[in-house]
Design a protein around this motif. Structure first.
Motif, mmCIF file in Angstrom:
data_model
loop_
_atom_site.group_PDB
_atom_site.id
_atom_site.type_symbol
_atom_site.label_atom_id
_atom_site.label_comp_id
_atom_site.label_asym_id
_atom_site.label_seq_id
_atom_site.Cartn_x
_atom_site.Cartn_y
_atom_site.Cartn_z
ATOM 1 N N LYS A 99 1.044 -1.542 -0.005
ATOM 2 C CA LYS A 99 0.287 0.004 -0.092
ATOM 3 C C LYS A 99 0.783 1.391 -0.402
ATOM 4 N N GLU B 164 -5.406 1.009 -11.299
ATOM 5 C CA GLU B 164 -3.768 1.423 -11.472
ATOM 6 C C GLU B 164 -3.104 0.786 -11.626
ATOM 7 N N ARG C 205 1.993 1.663 -3.361
ATOM 8 C CA ARG C 205 0.689 2.149 -4.279
ATOM 9 C C ARG C 205 1.006 3.466 -4.222
ATOM 10 N N LEU C 206 0.800 4.178 -2.744
ATOM 11 C CA LEU C 206 0.521 5.579 -2.937
ATOM 12 C C LEU C 206 1.958 6.455 -3.113
ATOM 13 N N LYS C 207 2.916 5.912 -2.947
ATOM 14 C CA LYS C 207 4.374 7.057 -3.095
ATOM 15 C C LYS C 207 4.207 6.649 -4.316
ATOM 16 N N HIS C 208 3.929 5.961 -5.415
ATOM 17 C CA HIS C 208 3.569 6.050 -6.660
ATOM 18 C C HIS C 208 2.612 6.860 -7.226
ATOM 19 N N LYS C 209 1.469 7.040 -6.162
ATOM 20 C CA LYS C 209 0.145 7.962 -6.923
ATOM 21 C C LYS C 209 -0.033 6.893 -8.119
ATOM 22 N N LEU C 210 -0.725 5.447 -7.679
ATOM 23 C CA LEU C 210 -1.518 4.792 -7.722
ATOM 24 C C LEU C 210 -2.260 4.878 -7.468
ATOM 25 N N THR C 211 -3.666 4.302 -7.743
ATOM 26 C CA THR C 211 -4.962 3.544 -7.610
ATOM 27 C C THR C 211 -5.089 2.261 -7.847
#
Length: 63
Positions: A8, A20, A11-17
């Motif tokens: 998680k 995505e 994912r958030l660090k790479h700004k992905l939902t």
């Protein structure tokens, strides 16, 4: 930090939902959600794909 939290955070660090990230890994959003909740664990091929996608070692991902 355990695998679900690491996934998680990455994912958030790479700004992905979740959607995505699932598309990039050829998985459903539900699968990503279950991995992040710790309900399911990914198979080795998915672990390798996650490691490659985020450019981190498998050790970093799992330890």
């Amino acid at each position: 930090m355990a695998f679900p939290e690491k996934l998680k955070a990455l994912r958030l660090k790479h700004k992905l939902t979740q959607e995505e990230l699932g598309e990039k890994l050829c998985l459903s959003r539900t699968s990503i959600s279950y991995y992040e909740q710790g309900k399911f664990e990914p198979d080795i091929n998915t672990i390798i794909a996650i490691s490659d996608l985020f450019k981190i070692s498998i050790d970093e991902l799992l330890k």
